[in-house]
Motif scaffolding. Sequence first.
Motif, mmCIF file in Angstrom:
data_model
loop_
_atom_site.group_PDB
_atom_site.id
_atom_site.type_symbol
_atom_site.label_atom_id
_atom_site.label_comp_id
_atom_site.label_asym_id
_atom_site.label_seq_id
_atom_site.Cartn_x
_atom_site.Cartn_y
_atom_site.Cartn_z
ATOM 1 N N GLY A 198 -9.533 7.011 20.222
ATOM 2 C CA GLY A 198 -10.137 7.854 19.204
ATOM 3 C C GLY A 198 -9.448 7.682 17.866
ATOM 4 N N PRO A 199 -9.601 8.652 16.973
ATOM 5 C CA PRO A 199 -9.076 8.521 15.611
ATOM 6 C C PRO A 199 -7.546 8.527 15.550
ATOM 7 N N VAL A 200 -7.026 7.716 14.650
ATOM 8 C CA VAL A 200 -5.593 7.678 14.371
ATOM 9 C C VAL A 200 -5.408 8.058 12.908
ATOM 10 N N LEU A 201 -4.644 9.113 12.670
ATOM 11 C CA LEU A 201 -4.446 9.611 11.310
ATOM 12 C C LEU A 201 -2.967 9.805 11.039
ATOM 13 N N VAL A 202 -2.526 9.367 9.859
ATOM 14 C CA VAL A 202 -1.165 9.620 9.383
ATOM 15 C C VAL A 202 -1.282 10.473 8.125
ATOM 16 N N VAL A 203 -0.594 11.615 8.099
ATOM 17 C CA VAL A 203 -0.647 12.553 6.976
ATOM 18 C C VAL A 203 0.763 12.766 6.443
ATOM 19 N N ALA A 204 0.935 12.666 5.152
ATOM 20 C CA ALA A 204 2.231 12.922 4.537
ATOM 21 C C ALA A 204 2.029 13.420 3.116
ATOM 22 N N GLY A 205 3.049 14.061 2.584
ATOM 23 C CA GLY A 205 3.000 14.542 1.207
ATOM 24 C C GLY A 205 3.449 13.476 0.223
ATOM 25 N N SER A 206 2.956 13.553 -0.989
ATOM 26 C CA SER A 206 3.329 12.568 -2.011
ATOM 27 C C SER A 206 4.790 12.701 -2.439
ATOM 28 N N ALA A 207 5.408 13.857 -2.166
ATOM 29 C CA ALA A 207 6.808 14.082 -2.536
ATOM 30 C C ALA A 207 7.737 14.057 -1.327
ATOM 31 N N ASP A 208 7.302 13.421 -0.251
ATOM 32 C CA ASP A 208 8.087 13.366 0.984
ATOM 33 C C ASP A 208 9.055 12.187 0.922
ATOM 34 N N THR A 209 10.348 12.454 0.770
ATOM 35 C CA THR A 209 11.334 11.384 0.677
ATOM 36 C C THR A 209 11.620 10.737 2.035
ATOM 37 N N TYR A 210 11.274 11.415 3.126
ATOM 38 C CA TYR A 210 11.470 10.850 4.459
ATOM 39 C C TYR A 210 10.305 9.943 4.868
ATOM 40 N N CYS A 211 9.197 10.060 4.162
ATOM 41 C CA CYS A 211 8.013 9.247 4.428
ATOM 42 C C CYS A 211 7.450 8.771 3.094
ATOM 43 N N PRO A 212 8.161 7.874 2.419
ATOM 44 C CA PRO A 212 7.795 7.482 1.050
ATOM 45 C C PRO A 212 6.543 6.612 1.007
ATOM 46 N N ALA A 213 5.978 6.506 -0.186
ATOM 47 C CA ALA A 213 4.717 5.783 -0.364
ATOM 48 C C ALA A 213 4.825 4.326 0.070
ATOM 49 N N THR A 214 5.967 3.689 -0.203
ATOM 50 C CA THR A 214 6.116 2.284 0.176
ATOM 51 C C THR A 214 6.040 2.104 1.685
ATOM 52 N N ALA A 215 6.666 3.014 2.419
ATOM 53 C CA ALA A 215 6.634 2.946 3.880
ATOM 54 C C ALA A 215 5.233 3.243 4.416
ATOM 55 N N LEU A 216 4.541 4.176 3.771
ATOM 56 C CA LEU A 216 3.170 4.473 4.192
ATOM 57 C C LEU A 216 2.256 3.270 3.987
ATOM 58 N N ARG A 217 2.425 2.578 2.875
ATOM 59 C CA ARG A 217 1.615 1.385 2.635
ATOM 60 C C ARG A 217 1.896 0.308 3.686
ATOM 61 N N ALA A 218 3.159 0.156 4.045
ATOM 62 C CA ALA A 218 3.517 -0.818 5.075
ATOM 63 C C ALA A 218 2.918 -0.427 6.430
ATOM 64 N N LEU A 219 2.940 0.867 6.727
ATOM 65 C CA LEU A 219 2.350 1.334 7.979
ATOM 66 C C LEU A 219 0.847 1.085 7.996
ATOM 67 N N ALA A 220 0.190 1.351 6.885
ATOM 68 C CA ALA A 220 -1.260 1.138 6.813
ATOM 69 C C ALA A 220 -1.605 -0.332 7.048
ATOM 70 N N MET A 221 -0.771 -1.240 6.571
ATOM 71 C CA MET A 221 -1.015 -2.660 6.787
ATOM 72 C C MET A 221 -0.757 -3.049 8.239
ATOM 73 N N ALA A 222 0.271 -2.434 8.850
ATOM 74 C CA ALA A 222 0.619 -2.761 10.235
ATOM 75 C C ALA A 222 -0.320 -2.105 11.239
#
Length: 208
Positions: free
Chosen positions: A148-172
């Motif tokens: 079924g659906p796979v969703l990753v949710v994080a805040g734009s000000a989350d230092t533990y889940c930064p935008a660069t890491a989210l972009r890498a996860l989206a690619m992987a």
Amino acid sequence: MIPERPATFGTPGLEGAIALGPGPRAGVVVCHPHPQYGGDMDSPVVVTAVRACARSGLATLRFNFRGVGGSTGGWDEGRGEQDDVRAALAHLAEALGPTAPVALAGYSFGAAMAAQVAAAGQPLAGLLLIAPPLAMRGLPAPPAAVQGPVLVVAGSADTYCPATALRALAMAWPAASVTVLDGADHFFFGGLEALDAAVTGWAAKLPR
């Protein structure tokens, strides 16, 4: 929210709260943040996710990892905690019946544990990672058996889940959707309403 009742399951004995409602056809297990930093199943983020899923007609099970609250055992550096997740999934599946789909969600450390269980091939009806600590634990392997659906949710000000890491996860993880909540930090202060909406959208897509 559908009234919860206490649940005890697994080895060691884990403490949880389960809500089955008036005949749901699917359910979700929700995992809490880091036990050594005060995380437990009463985390506001966990409760928000449970309420959103319950409003969507899902059965829910939140629980305390080993050594937290009324759960026996002790901290196992993320190894035994993955077994705790599997025990919770089995408990909810048994409560719902053999044909009911069961999904998995987690927040912070709980998201990391959920991701590792999913990567190991646990069959799931959906996967929700809330603020996975990518900056601390790195990118998890893609889930192996999510139907079924796979969703990753994080805040734009989350230092533990930064935008660069989210972009890498989206690619992987090409099958995953990534939602960034503007202004929210790792604890979702002021962002719980937006998180509720994101979880509700994910829950609506789960197989029933």
